[in-house]
Design a protein around this motif. Structure first.
Motif, PDB file in Angstrom:
ATOM      1  N   UNK A  56      -0.615   1.466   7.325  1.00  0.00           N
ATOM      2  CA  UNK A  56      -0.721   2.803   7.165  1.00  0.00           C
ATOM      3  C   UNK A  56       0.350   2.823   6.130  1.00  0.00           C
ATOM      4  N   UNK A  57       0.103   4.071   5.296  1.00  0.00           N
ATOM      5  CA  UNK A  57       0.912   4.539   4.043  1.00  0.00           C
ATOM      6  C   UNK A  57       1.995   5.278   4.624  1.00  0.00           C
ATOM      7  N   UNK A 112       5.345   3.552   1.063  1.00  0.00           N
ATOM      8  CA  UNK A 112       5.109   2.224   1.183  1.00  0.00           C
ATOM      9  C   UNK A 112       3.752   1.966   2.052  1.00  0.00           C
ATOM     10  N   UNK A 113       2.949   0.943   1.612  1.00  0.00           N
ATOM     11  CA  UNK A 113       1.862   0.488   2.529  1.00  0.00           C
ATOM     12  C   UNK A 113       1.991  -0.559   3.387  1.00  0.00           C
ATOM     13  N   UNK A 114       2.199  -0.299   4.752  1.00  0.00           N
ATOM     14  CA  UNK A 114       2.706  -1.340   5.533  1.00  0.00           C
ATOM     15  C   UNK A 114       1.558  -1.799   6.501  1.00  0.00           C
ATOM     16  N   UNK A 115       1.527  -3.135   6.335  1.00  0.00           N
ATOM     17  CA  UNK A 115       0.467  -3.657   7.300  1.00  0.00           C
ATOM     18  C   UNK A 115       0.841  -4.653   8.144  1.00  0.00           C
ATOM     19  N   UNK A 148       6.071  -7.482  -0.905  1.00  0.00           N
ATOM     20  CA  UNK A 148       6.531  -8.874  -0.265  1.00  0.00           C
ATOM     21  C   UNK A 148       5.612  -9.008   1.001  1.00  0.00           C
ATOM     22  N   UNK A 149       5.687 -10.298   1.291  1.00  0.00           N
ATOM     23  CA  UNK A 149       4.974 -10.679   2.901  1.00  0.00           C
ATOM     24  C   UNK A 149       5.976 -11.281   3.452  1.00  0.00           C
ATOM     25  N   UNK A 172       3.633  -7.163   5.739  1.00  0.00           N
ATOM     26  CA  UNK A 172       3.541  -6.983   4.263  1.00  0.00           C
ATOM     27  C   UNK A 172       3.789  -5.690   4.188  1.00  0.00           C
ATOM     28  N   UNK A 173       4.709  -5.363   3.022  1.00  0.00           N
ATOM     29  CA  UNK A 173       5.154  -3.969   2.372  1.00  0.00           C
ATOM     30  C   UNK A 173       4.849  -3.953   0.879  1.00  0.00           C
ATOM     31  N   UNK A 174       3.978  -2.987   0.365  1.00  0.00           N
ATOM     32  CA  UNK A 174       3.627  -2.881  -1.021  1.00  0.00           C
ATOM     33  C   UNK A 174       4.195  -1.266  -1.643  1.00  0.00           C
TER      34      UNK A 174
END
Length: 377
Positions: free
Chosen positions: A328-329, A318-321, A283-284, A353-355
């Motif tokens: 950072x992961x 989670x990969x957080x931007x 999600x963004x 954003x969180x992937x």
């Protein structure tokens, strides 16, 4: 002496009878003399008029008979013998005075009429005067407008001239500066060159930083902190203006879109809709502007109840931007608790954003869930 018409007693100075107006001496009157008094009716009452008319009628009849019987010359001689002779010199001046009086009366009447006419104001004159006044006012206004326009034009000309002079002065100053630069060496450039040389020497002397140390510095921005030990009342909670998702689980009873992860309710959640644990989906969340983010609080899994949390999957990595500045992961433990990420130096960002990189499988379903994400400034 009596009047032949009415028998009134006359004075020696009377030329006309004051009652009936008959001329006393008709034979001595010329064409230029005034005959108005001769034709005037007698100034008497009705009874006297009847008597006079009776007296006059037999006299007229006798006169007619005399005229038939005797010639005109004899009548004239007899009347001249009867009447006293009056010199002409005395009668003429009286007639002249009467003529002068009549002239004065006529002059007075004419002067009165002219005064009345002049006293009355004719509408034509008033209209002409009004038109002249309006024309004068228009001319005055027109003159004022022209004067103002001339003043404005002069002001604009003066401003334009001043601006041109300033531009000319600026161009002259720039030309002078260019000539000075060409003639004299630039000291600032020499100083910069010296500084650059010293910096290069220092860099050569210092050892190069390893890439591992650089990554470690970036990772220091993402520090796991205890949520209960932080007083969030000192910070402001940021609002999410827009939420987007790469995939979404379908349901007729619940909203599993990204909005559910930023609506302030931990019982609602975003759920991905692909096979497996949803690796690569995310999600963004866009903020209402650029903010300096200090804390991020994450509620991972389905927080509708403890049973639903165990039955659904939850992210383990989670990969957080944070915008385009930091990424950072981050790994999370398999616990139902609020995870808090802290930043010693606030990071400016307009979106986060969180992937999902990995996840913990659920007891019944593998739909990976994030219930709520909070940002503090």
């Amino acid at each position: 002496m009596k009047c032949e018409r009415c028998g009134n007693q006359l004075d020696d100075t009377d030329l006309f009878c004051p009652k009936c107006g008959k001329a006393v001496f008709e034979e001595y009157m010329d064409d230029d003399d005034i005959w108005d008094e001769y034709d005037r009716e007698p100034k008497v009452g009705s009874k006297e008029k009847l008597e006079i008319s009776k007296e006059i009628q037999p006299e007229k009849a006798s006169k007619v008979e005399e005229t038939k019987e005797s010639p005109k010359e004899e009548n004239k001689q007899e009347e001249a013998a009867k009447m006293p002779q009056i010199p002409k010199e005395e009668s003429k001046p009286k007639r002249k005075t009467e003529a002068k009086k009549a002239d004065k009366k006529t002059k007075k009447t004419t002067s009165k009429k002219t005064e009345e006419v002049s006293g009355k104001k004719s509408p034509v004159g008033l209209i002409c005067a009004c038109i002249l006044m309006v024309c004068l006012l228009i001319g005055v206004l027109w003159g004022m407008m022209t004067v103002r326009q001339m003043e404005k034009e002069q002001a604009t000309k003066t401003t334009a001239d001043n601006s041109q002079e300033q531009e000319n002065q600026a161009s002259v100053s720039t030309d002078n500066a260019k000539t000075e630069e060409t003639t004299k060496p630039d000291k600032a450039e020499e100083a910069e060159q010296k500084e650059n040389e010293t910096k290069t020497e220092e860099q050569e002397q210092q050892p190069e930083a390893k890439p591992e140390e650089v990554e470690q510095k970036k990772q220091d921005y993402f520090v796991m902190a205890d949520k209960e030990g932080i007083d969030f009342s000192q910070y402001t909670k940021l609002t999410v203006a827009n939420a987007e998702q790469s995939s979404m689980a379908s349901s007729g009873n619940y909203d599993y879109s990204a909005k559910s992860a930023a609506d302030g309710d931990i019982t609602s959640s975003w759920q991905e809709g692909v096979e497996g644990l949803g690796e690569g989906t995310g999600i963004k969340l866009s903020l209402d502007g650029t903010h300096k983010i200090r804390y991020i609080v994450l509620y991972l899994g389905n927080w509708r109840s403890d049973e639903m949390w165990q039955k659904n999957a939850r992210p383990s990595k989670l990969s957080i931007n944070l915008g385009d500045n930091q990424a950072k992961d981050v790994e999370f433990s398999d616990e139902k608790k609020a995870f808090c990420l802290s930043f010693d130096e606030p990071v400016e960002a307009s979106f986060v954003s969180l992937y999902i990189q990995a996840g913990y499988a659920g007891a019944k379903w593998n739909d990976n869930c994030i219930s709520e994400v909070e940002f503090y400034e």
